[in-house]
Motif scaffolding. Structure first.
Motif, PDB file in Angstrom:
ATOM      1  N   ILE F 268       0.561  -1.100  -5.606  1.00  0.00           N
ATOM      2  CA  ILE F 268       1.451  -1.369  -6.747  1.00  0.00           C
ATOM      3  C   ILE F 268       0.658  -1.399  -8.048  1.00  0.00           C
ATOM      4  O   ILE F 268       1.081  -0.844  -9.067  1.00  0.00           O
ATOM      5  CB  ILE F 268       2.211  -2.697  -6.524  1.00  0.00           C
ATOM      6  N   GLN F 270      -2.273   0.079  -8.579  1.00  0.00           N
ATOM      7  CA  GLN F 270      -2.709   1.456  -8.851  1.00  0.00           C
ATOM      8  C   GLN F 270      -1.573   2.274  -9.456  1.00  0.00           C
ATOM      9  O   GLN F 270      -1.765   3.057 -10.383  1.00  0.00           O
ATOM     10  CB  GLN F 270      -3.198   2.124  -7.560  1.00  0.00           C
ATOM     11  N   HIS F 271      -0.372   2.058  -8.910  1.00  0.00           N
ATOM     12  CA  HIS F 271       0.796   2.770  -9.436  1.00  0.00           C
ATOM     13  C   HIS F 271       1.054   2.400 -10.895  1.00  0.00           C
ATOM     14  O   HIS F 271       1.452   3.254 -11.706  1.00  0.00           O
ATOM     15  CB  HIS F 271       2.026   2.453  -8.580  1.00  0.00           C
ATOM     16  N   LEU F 274      -1.372   4.314 -12.883  1.00  0.00           N
ATOM     17  CA  LEU F 274      -1.041   5.734 -12.831  1.00  0.00           C
ATOM     18  C   LEU F 274       0.123   6.095 -13.745  1.00  0.00           C
ATOM     19  O   LEU F 274       0.130   7.149 -14.383  1.00  0.00           O
ATOM     20  CB  LEU F 274      -0.683   6.124 -11.382  1.00  0.00           C
TER      21      LEU F 274
END
Lengths: 338, 338, 338, 338, 338, 338
Positions: F268, F270-271, F274
């Protein structure tokens, strides 16, 4: 008085000679401010001008395969003007100055090429890395591989028609393969790649692949005006109003009719030419509808890109990035350290 | 067994008759579920099918100028099949049912058109509001206004070539002017508008305006397959792979060559055809480079839009909005109260 | 000290005189380096500056209808400064130099316009090709053609309000019709074209066409600050924050309310103004929803394009291409040989 | 009760057997309304439902390599439910009906596969045309061609990690190569093409080409959930939130670290994975900055397109156009007559 | 005969009562095929129709805050029609069927709401989670915080003008806050957020922030036709032709004029309304040119998105993804497990 | 010989001293042609060059927080070169000239900073308006508010790792917050805004908001090379090939693994990193799928925009417009009169 085209002033014999001559110039790209030079360059254009206080001087643009430099002969004489006007290739002696970050050559002495001067034309003019006649013969060998007799005849007829210009035309005014023999070199590498990929994707009809590659850009010869050194002065009137894609289609239609080419085959080849730029905004109102047309587009773009990458990285040190390359969407390319 | 084209089954004589016949059908768009009907319709296509329990029936698509309805003959007989197969225009008696919101006609009786039936073809087929021959003659009168003898000859030759089809071809498979005579009607209104605007922008070269308008879409005749009722079954192979713009350019090139048309004029006309869609994504890889080419585009689009607005608002009450019109970027059009 | 606006320094009498004067200047666009000139020009702006060694000089920008040139009076005197400051139009004598490819005028002598000098204002200032009063009267005659009494009153009231500025406002700061009287000229040609197309598309409600054309750009008068020579110094604060489309809508709303204009008609006219740029990115958040609004857009763009093409080709030789025209997506326009 | 995945119910032994069995079914794509069938199909999913009047029936989706059909067992019994629930492959006997244009199979009899039934798994499941083990071994042989020991080790380690799934994973949930073994087949053909083009563009560093191809899509194995028949039920949580490109980059970073891979090489490989979709809107925030990264993109897209064209044209008659292919921007592809 | 608006049939007294009633219905979203229900629902619309064999029945759309269901009264009687026609809220008894995957309610019994039935209006109608009067009073308290007396007066005058509708208007026909009181709720949360961010970005002029937020969408009240339950039947004529942004600008212009609002302040506020959709294609031809206008846009979009995310995830299990949300570019949202 | 980085030549002690010094220079932005100056400036870079006639001189770029000026020491001596080479901060005396509209400083005297000179580093270098240590401590206090122990540990570990650089890194090479301490200042204001909006949208999980903000840009520290004065010389090799978004994701993956961070939480976060640029063309291949990721994007953009507006309007007079701001799509910003 400006010099329209280098080629206009050289007879065939002169060209042959030049090709066999050796050259010991400093390359233009290597000239440094403060240094002297003494060597052979090609005159791209020249003009007799006046300074603000009315003195005449000669303004010359010199080129070799590595670049271009502006030069001045401040001590004008009619005699020097004649030398400049009558020679394409001159030997100049002078010193390199720098003006607002731009280099300029102050010429002290200038003479035409003499009988004994030995210069290689390829040192003065950027050109494809393979001999034109060799390239032409390899392209022709691909045309011979076409099994369908009608299509083969069409391709050979059209090649014959453009034969004398094919030998030196560049593939573009600027950008990829914009040098002497570039059109032939681009075509040849696409043929080689097409042959290879035909071994992986075996269902492809190689007749269309070969014919499509050979014909796809051939009307650049009537889209642009190039001298025999591969320098494009401008696009032609028809080139600007229609473009080589449309010109190529008409060529196939008309030459096909002459030899009674089966109508379907003619249309398929015309469609390949029409669709090879792929996107409407790049000039193709139709997208490829056959596998061979689809492949043609990728052969074309891969060859252009492999050219662009190779040349952009040529002048980059390992472990460094190139400057932004406008042609490649302003990418900075990277050259690995090994 | 399906009926490819209405036109295939009618000889010229039959067509003439039909044109003189009067018609008292209920319009298809007025049919209401629960009602009966008894009138003449055109058979668009039919097929003999089987129900899940194996019983044969005839499935027919009927049309008139107001729309289309699916019909069934549940009591199949070979005799009825023959009537349906041999007649384009039939008189049917039946009742209108509704199935999941879709109307369907249950046919009880069907017969072919008799000698004495008086039907106007325009009631059965959507078509331009002016007689084809009248339109053609007016278009020709514009061709006559072209002062340049070569251009005039080119235009007249090409018109002659397509003459017999011009009389009935629609301007599109669907969208604006997609009805019998639509291509001619579209051309004619553009000529009229072009003439008018030439009076405001007096520097325009009217020869190019008239020639450009007449030639811009004429190769739709070889891009699409239309029957003589203006119904397009499909695009042709060449139409799909190249399109009417490319086809039109080749036409001018070739027909121009035949009469020795001055090359510059030929290229300018080809450029007008090439650029008249204006945007690459609509099929024009070059934008107009002459004022006449620029105007041609606007004449074309104005005529299309004026058609679309008129027809979309036809069925709207004053003070109301239309439904979303897909063709017009989903706009809801407004009809003022007065 | 710079001269904000030419118009500020001229009284009405002076302007009248100027209009009646004849002019024998060399046009600025014709001046060549090395030549002398002796003629009348308009002072666009001037400033007293110092050289690096502290000497004063006067820097002047001169214009006529053909272009603009920078000029220097190197021999400063208070007397010359006064002449420059007190005259809009001056007679200068000097010679043309060239500096890094840019022309410059070295002024040797300068005097103000005398009683007897005869100069036509149109030679000094770019302006529409028809007399403003003539244009205004023709536009008013179109307003009179509006049959709906309310709409006619609205249009006439708004025109009256802006009357004194309409006579000289340009249609833009730069681009098409950016000269004295340009707004009126643009409006007039659209009215003429609208009238003509109304004869082809007879279902159009001409009241809306005429009112829409007259009102569509009229608030450019409060969007931009123009002097009476049609030179726009800048956009107004409200112009920048809202724009002439929004300003035009408010104008119709408020002026409509004053005369009790039927609400539906007011909204339809506001909608025409709102949608006439057609695309959101050009300032129209709604697309046209009535045929008259749709046509208004095309009348507007055709007039702009016909202007752009005519002017771009004015300076091109037959058989040649223009330079790239930024306004026309960098197209090179072509001028046919005949 | 629905059957999540075919693979869940078969042990390895059963799979092996199936592979050796021969099959004499009618292909699903060949079933015609009104006919009977009697053959082996794979159960994709099934559910016990009730009719409106409360009667139980079994709703089954059957597939083979040619397509899918919905089937019904109207005469429900617990026994039949058990057969359906316990077998992936069943032999059914029934008749084909048509319902609103959709075919449906009415099953009269159903039994599980018996010991002696001989069925080839490839007939029931769409899969790559080469044996998985053969493909894997060829891909490994390319890994062996990598000269740089570190890069070779990295590639072999990552392949080892995913070895067991590589053997059956598809390359996509739908679209190109979305069948059993598709990922391997896609990788293999790209390796072959890359090798060939490396012979034309000799300056390419083949180590990066081979490593880039093998690694570019390998994390699709952790982006999607596929059963061992190559059917993807869904994307994984990490797949949806990050995607296989990001996952692949992390894989190289971490596995590279483990073996002490030179940092520059690791970053170059990560960059190849990052940029291989080329356009930001397709998932690549960086464009290729090395020639090998540039080529990787084209190898990828060519293989996808050659697949799409081949399969779309498979079912088209010579001289005909395909339906619109959504994947290919709605193009209608053309199959030449010879 | 269809029922245009629920609100038309209820007097204020009835509304008050309803609000105090308690409700024990099954929610529409919980109804399952095969079950019976017995509870209160709101009639959204109804129509008396006929079956194919001519029998009359009543077709009713019922709603509550959780959804909508179609219902049928097959046993038509004039008496039942009267009940349905005269009551907005009815108690129905029936059973839930399923038809092609869609639920339908077969009504066996129906009666109007009796004196003693206790129903909460919020159970029947989706609405903002705060009492309207409470929201209105908080919004007013923000208006009071405006220090500039003129701007405060303007805001209060405009709020007063729309007061009675503000209490129930939704913020949209569909999409975010498209429920009773949605406009007020959206405005309120933006005011709260604006106040907070004003504490971080202290240079902001809060008068413009508060005024801008309150006025930015207020003309949705004259852009859309909503009944007092927050259900929008359609956009108004002026709403469609101009839109709430243009309407809001005119409102400020005119109401500002009435109170002699400083012109610059009026234009700044109009600019804030004009630019708050930010992108031309979303209706803002100008981008924000003041910090407060810039912030207004982000307050608006954050509130919309926070609403969309909250509601989309409401019905998702922890650890799962939502379906594709069209409003959010087809994203699948994720709900963390904790 | 050029001076790569200011920081290279100062030891920590020198830095401390500088911070405590007072400064009475004229700001560079206030220097006027013709005036003299006598004050302290920072040497950005210098080079010993030669004039066209071979004389040596020193070319120096001087900066302070208000801008940059080129300076020349025409009287070269080895001694002066040493002073320039050994001091970052120098006191210069000279006069301001103007050359083609560009100011230049002719240096007559130059000496290094003496013990007693009192200069504030913030006068010489643009930097965040809050003391770095103060900012760092406030950011850490937000990290402490994270309730989930694992996420808190991850955030603190990563901050610790980059601690020494966080103190001075800018947020960008150019554009918003591109000054010393800019990264920290940007992060801090986003945390403050995030906290505030968490009070309005109470359903948000603040752990993710705080962690997401702190981590979103932290890898700019390894994407760019900055000296300790916040001046970025270039992007790093990994920065160019991958970018800080990809680098940040790997950081979380690896640091998360080290502490056994729950995999879902890691993904989550990392998302969030991103997706925080929101649009593919700005570097985010995935759009936010959680409310906290969605908010993160808006916190980021609001802080950038509030910075841009504040700084652009700093130098604008009330009632005036700014020049076109390239960063803000060429908007002219407006500063209200009060």
């Amino acid at each position: 008085m400006s010099q329209a085209s280098i080629g206009d002033m050289l007879n065939d014999k002169a060209r042959e000679q030049m090709i066999s001559m050796s050259n010991n110039n400093k390359n233009i790209s290597d000239l440094k401010a403060g240094e002297k030079t003494d060597g052979f360059y090609l005159i791209k254009s020249f003009e007799v001008k006046k300074t603000t206080n009315g003195k005449q001087y000669i303004d010359i643009d010199l080129v070799d395969k590595t670049g271009e430099i502006n030069a001045k002969v401040w001590d004008y004489s009619k005699e020097i003007e004649t030398i400049v006007a009558e020679n394409s290739i001159v030997k100049v002696r002078g010193e390199v100055l720098e003006w607002n970050g731009t280099k300029q050559l102050k010429i002290n002495k200038v003479r035409g090429k003499l009988q004994d001067d030995v210069i290689k034309i390829n040192d003065l003019i950027p050109s494809a890395p393979i001999e034109p006649t060799e390239m032409l013969s390899e392209v022709k060998s691909y045309a011979k591989k076409i099994k369908d007799a009608e299509i083969k005849l069409l391709v050979e007829n059209i090649m014959k028609k453009f034969n004398s210009k094919l030998i030196y035309y560049p593939a573009a005014k600027k950008n990829h393969h914009s040098y002497m023999g570039g059109l032939l070199y681009h075509t040849l590498r696409m043929l080689r790649s097409g042959e290879k990929l035909g071994q992986v994707y075996e269902y492809l009809k190689m007749d269309y692949v070969y014919a499509g590659v050979i014909l796809h850009d051939i009307c650049k010869i009537i889209e642009m005006d190039s001298d025999e050194y591969g320098v494009v002065s401008d696009y032609t009137m028809e080139g600007k109003l229609l473009g080589h894609i449309i010109q190529g289609i008409k060529e196939i239609e008309i030459e096909g009719d002459k030899i009674g080419l089966n109508r379907e085959k003619s249309i398929i080849l015309q469609h390949m030419v029409l669709s090879h730029h792929y996107e409407p905004e790049f000039g193709s109102p139709k997208k490829p509808m056959t596998p061979e047309a689809e492949l043609l587009h990728f052969l074309d773009i891969i060859d252009a890109r492999m050219y662009d990458f190779e040349h952009a990285l040529d002048i980059v040190e390992p472990g460094q990035f190139s400057d932004k390359i406008w042609l490649l969407d302003n990418r900075n390319l990277y050259k690995p350290t090994e």
